[in-house]
Design a protein around this motif. Sequence first.
Motif, PDB file in Angstrom:
ATOM      1  N   SER A  87      22.870   1.204 -21.362  1.00  0.00           N
ATOM      2  CA  SER A  87      22.493   2.624 -21.617  1.00  0.00           C
ATOM      3  C   SER A  87      21.457   2.945 -21.790  1.00  0.00           C
ATOM      4  N   THR A  88      20.329   1.744 -21.569  1.00  0.00           N
ATOM      5  CA  THR A  88      19.066   2.035 -21.655  1.00  0.00           C
ATOM      6  C   THR A  88      18.496   1.853 -20.431  1.00  0.00           C
ATOM      7  N   CYS A  89      17.031   2.800 -20.317  1.00  0.00           N
ATOM      8  CA  CYS A  89      16.489   2.209 -19.410  1.00  0.00           C
ATOM      9  C   CYS A  89      15.130   2.761 -19.729  1.00  0.00           C
ATOM     10  N   GLU A  90      14.055   1.855 -19.237  1.00  0.00           N
ATOM     11  CA  GLU A  90      12.265   1.932 -19.522  1.00  0.00           C
ATOM     12  C   GLU A  90      11.728   2.899 -18.626  1.00  0.00           C
ATOM     13  N   CYS A  91      11.142   3.566 -19.439  1.00  0.00           N
ATOM     14  CA  CYS A  91      10.516   4.777 -19.003  1.00  0.00           C
ATOM     15  C   CYS A  91       9.619   4.768 -18.632  1.00  0.00           C
ATOM     16  N   ALA A  92       9.373   5.119 -17.069  1.00  0.00           N
ATOM     17  CA  ALA A  92       8.141   4.305 -15.986  1.00  0.00           C
ATOM     18  C   ALA A  92       6.625   5.516 -16.606  1.00  0.00           C
ATOM     19  N   GLU A  93       5.082   4.220 -16.411  1.00  0.00           N
ATOM     20  CA  GLU A  93       4.933   4.912 -16.788  1.00  0.00           C
ATOM     21  C   GLU A  93       3.690   6.177 -15.870  1.00  0.00           C
ATOM     22  N   MET A  94       3.751   6.751 -15.917  1.00  0.00           N
ATOM     23  CA  MET A  94       3.296   8.073 -14.622  1.00  0.00           C
ATOM     24  C   MET A  94       1.890   8.663 -15.040  1.00  0.00           C
ATOM     25  N   ASP A  95       1.281   8.914 -13.821  1.00  0.00           N
ATOM     26  CA  ASP A  95       0.126   9.435 -13.988  1.00  0.00           C
ATOM     27  C   ASP A  95      -0.085  11.046 -14.051  1.00  0.00           C
ATOM     28  N   ALA A  96      -0.507  11.821 -15.097  1.00  0.00           N
ATOM     29  CA  ALA A  96      -0.560  13.160 -15.239  1.00  0.00           C
ATOM     30  C   ALA A  96      -0.286  13.525 -14.124  1.00  0.00           C
ATOM     31  N   GLU A  97      -1.126  13.432 -13.206  1.00  0.00           N
ATOM     32  CA  GLU A  97      -1.026  14.092 -11.882  1.00  0.00           C
ATOM     33  C   GLU A  97       0.179  13.922 -11.134  1.00  0.00           C
ATOM     34  N   ASP A  98       1.192  12.735 -11.181  1.00  0.00           N
ATOM     35  CA  ASP A  98       1.977  12.301 -10.184  1.00  0.00           C
ATOM     36  C   ASP A  98       2.592  13.108 -10.381  1.00  0.00           C
ATOM     37  N   PRO A  99       3.356  13.452  -9.013  1.00  0.00           N
ATOM     38  CA  PRO A  99       4.767  14.905  -9.518  1.00  0.00           C
ATOM     39  C   PRO A  99       5.838  14.634  -9.803  1.00  0.00           C
ATOM     40  N   LEU A 100       6.384  15.862 -10.877  1.00  0.00           N
ATOM     41  CA  LEU A 100       7.528  15.526 -11.507  1.00  0.00           C
ATOM     42  C   LEU A 100       8.848  16.114 -10.764  1.00  0.00           C
ATOM     43  N   TYR A 101       8.367  17.406  -9.897  1.00  0.00           N
ATOM     44  CA  TYR A 101       9.861  18.263  -8.976  1.00  0.00           C
ATOM     45  C   TYR A 101       8.589  18.901  -8.238  1.00  0.00           C
ATOM     46  N   ILE A 102       9.761  18.665  -6.987  1.00  0.00           N
ATOM     47  CA  ILE A 102       9.755  20.236  -6.158  1.00  0.00           C
ATOM     48  C   ILE A 102      10.594  20.913  -6.297  1.00  0.00           C
ATOM     49  N   LEU A 103      10.073  22.507  -5.814  1.00  0.00           N
ATOM     50  CA  LEU A 103      11.332  23.359  -5.700  1.00  0.00           C
ATOM     51  C   LEU A 103      10.954  24.814  -4.517  1.00  0.00           C
ATOM     52  N   TYR A 104      11.918  24.939  -4.425  1.00  0.00           N
ATOM     53  CA  TYR A 104      11.363  25.975  -3.699  1.00  0.00           C
ATOM     54  C   TYR A 104      12.204  26.837  -4.137  1.00  0.00           C
ATOM     55  N   THR A 105      10.659  28.078  -2.572  1.00  0.00           N
ATOM     56  CA  THR A 105      10.632  29.781  -3.487  1.00  0.00           C
ATOM     57  C   THR A 105      10.439  29.814  -2.231  1.00  0.00           C
ATOM     58  N   SER A 106      11.303  31.076  -2.195  1.00  0.00           N
ATOM     59  CA  SER A 106      10.390  32.422  -0.252  1.00  0.00           C
ATOM     60  C   SER A 106       9.511  32.820  -0.795  1.00  0.00           C
ATOM     61  N   GLY A 107       9.011  32.907   0.900  1.00  0.00           N
ATOM     62  CA  GLY A 107       7.433  33.686   0.394  1.00  0.00           C
ATOM     63  C   GLY A 107       8.502  34.805   1.725  1.00  0.00           C
ATOM     64  N   SER A 108       6.665  34.978   1.881  1.00  0.00           N
ATOM     65  CA  SER A 108       6.546  36.918   3.071  1.00  0.00           C
ATOM     66  C   SER A 108       7.557  35.803   4.611  1.00  0.00           C
ATOM     67  N   THR A 109       6.948  34.912   4.750  1.00  0.00           N
ATOM     68  CA  THR A 109       7.194  34.671   5.721  1.00  0.00           C
ATOM     69  C   THR A 109       7.618  32.671   5.879  1.00  0.00           C
TER      70      THR A 109
END
Length: 647
Positions: free
Chosen positions: A244-266
């Motif tokens: 129930s413990t797990c170390e946090c990875a050291e992420m670069d400020a610009e490493d991706p956190l998430y992808i989220l899909y959204t609709s566009g016009s085409t």
Amino acid sequence: MPDVFPVPETMRARALCSSHASYQAMYEASISDPESFWREQASRIDWMEPFHTVKDVSYASDNVSIQWYLGGKTNASLNCLDRHLATRGDQTALIFEPDEPSDEARHITYGELHADVCRIANVLKKHGVKRGDCVTIYLPMIPEAVASMLACSRIGAVHSVVFAGFSPDALAHRMLDGRSRILITADEGVRGGKRIPLKNNSDRALRSCPDVHDVLVVKRTGGETTWLDGRDYWLHEEAAMVESTCECAEMDAEDPLYILYTSGSTGRPKGLVHTTGGYLVYASLSHRYIFDYQEGDVYWCAADIGWVTGHTYIVYGPLLNGATQILFEGIPTYPEASRYWDVVDRHRVTQFYTAPTAIRALMSKGNKYVDRTDRSSLLILGSVGEPINPEAWKWYHEKVGDGRCPIVDTWWQTETGGILITPLPGATALKPGSASFPFFGIRPEILDAEGNVLEGEAEGVLAIADSWPGQSRTIFGDHARFTEVYFSKFEGKYFTGDGCRRDKDGYYWITGRVDDVINISGHRMGTAEVESALVEHNDVAEAAVVGFPHDIKGQGIYCYVTLNAGVTGDDELRETLIRQVREAIGAFSKPDFVQFAPGLPKTRSGKIMRRILRKIAADDFDDLGDISTLADESVVDDLIRNRRNRH
Ligand code: 7RM
């Protein structure tokens, strides 16, 4: 109704920003010296390594590159959980309010959420997930959804949440596009007393996703599902076997956190990428000021985690700020239209944030469902997702808030990562229907069609002249498309796709999309997606889809369909086509009308003139504008006749 609603004195007395003058001073500072402003704001989060450069941004269309807090290292899960443990370990983070009101609400402390997140993170590792891998999450509004997102961020994996209302096809497309090899889902979701077969949907989606090797399944109902041994695992069984413990990875400020899909016009929905450092700073700052979140408050954002509002204003913003919040599984009308207000009373909710479509739906049920509740705990109301019409605004203000609570009408987009234009509850006198003023660091501009900047009172399209830390960095796997859609129309500016007006007092009024994106009950959808689902049918030659005004949903979906020669359109075919769209996208995308059209209005170069189709769908036949550029003007008369006869 008055034109302007002043800030209530009680709100001024408690608010973090308590006058328009102090908003203006802070705004001016953020604009005149953005680097200093954002350097200072960065201390809202903990850094594992300090950044060396605040901002390095190019909006040039031959080189769009957006970076904030360069060199800084941090972790989202660390900031949402670990750093609170010493002071808030026993404070409630989530109050899970299940669909069925007779099922007791569950309080989950920061300490418990931390342990849950660590366990899921360890399970993900055990199943081969590495830093940078994309994990798809297809879950209903349950605590495991929040925990799974944070578990990904903890180990440096990138989450891609797919709204549980999407169909198997839509889920499959997102898993393939994100190159996900692992999926987290549930056996079933529960909403409004109905069950949603998420695992069965997942199994159907996975038929076209051969690379997905592991599926982690949350047991929500225990209902029957399909199952594939060796691929499918119960999450609770896996979680019981790890630490129930797990170390946090050291992420670069610009490493991706998430992808989220959204609709566009085409084309197909776009996977917008949000990164770590800047997004967290912006989520924390905007949540704190716009909802005036303070110790002891009970905050509730009633959005779904499948949309960006759930990402920034359920998961990241509130948890970064150590908030106690409601996580609601259900819908506003189950078991009755007083559900929201019952929950507000039961948990003494102070901030409540929802979409205009929900407000209109509840308004249509009558006042008795509001009147029989107390709601005296409410301090601030919020609105998001579409323009709020004055009637709904007034009802929300007078009936729900008893005239006491400021309404923050927050304008933003999946792309912007956080709210950009909004009132501040203790500072801004409100004009119903106006999102009012830019948030700190935001430089909105109203442009004419040629890109000239319009000053003072003006109407045009909305662009943003400079970057802010919460902005999306790219479209996953397609930076060229990112550049094309957002940075090529007006050189050096971010193009929002929305129309906007500024009044004589400097208030901004969003007028709606200027492209082929429609907004159905706050769900963003590209008309092109609906069209491509329609033309997949063998009998369909061509389709054109537009939005039309809808009392509850804001916009409805109107489909013009040209059939192949020799096929006649009847109600059965209509139903088939409606079902086809629903299956391709999701239940919320069900067309309201299908009109069979022998021909569509096209220019001589073959472009469909949607402006005309929108007018006809809205029964606005009188002023169709200039139709002289049409290849065949008689098409329009046929369309109007058929619309009048509801064919
Ligand atoms: C947060 C969200 C974005 C589109 C946006 C607008 C419309 C959102 C408002 C609004 C008027 C508002 N993200 N929109 N908020 N229009 N007033 N307060 O909704 O990516 O799903 O949609 O929604 O058209 O471009 S989204």
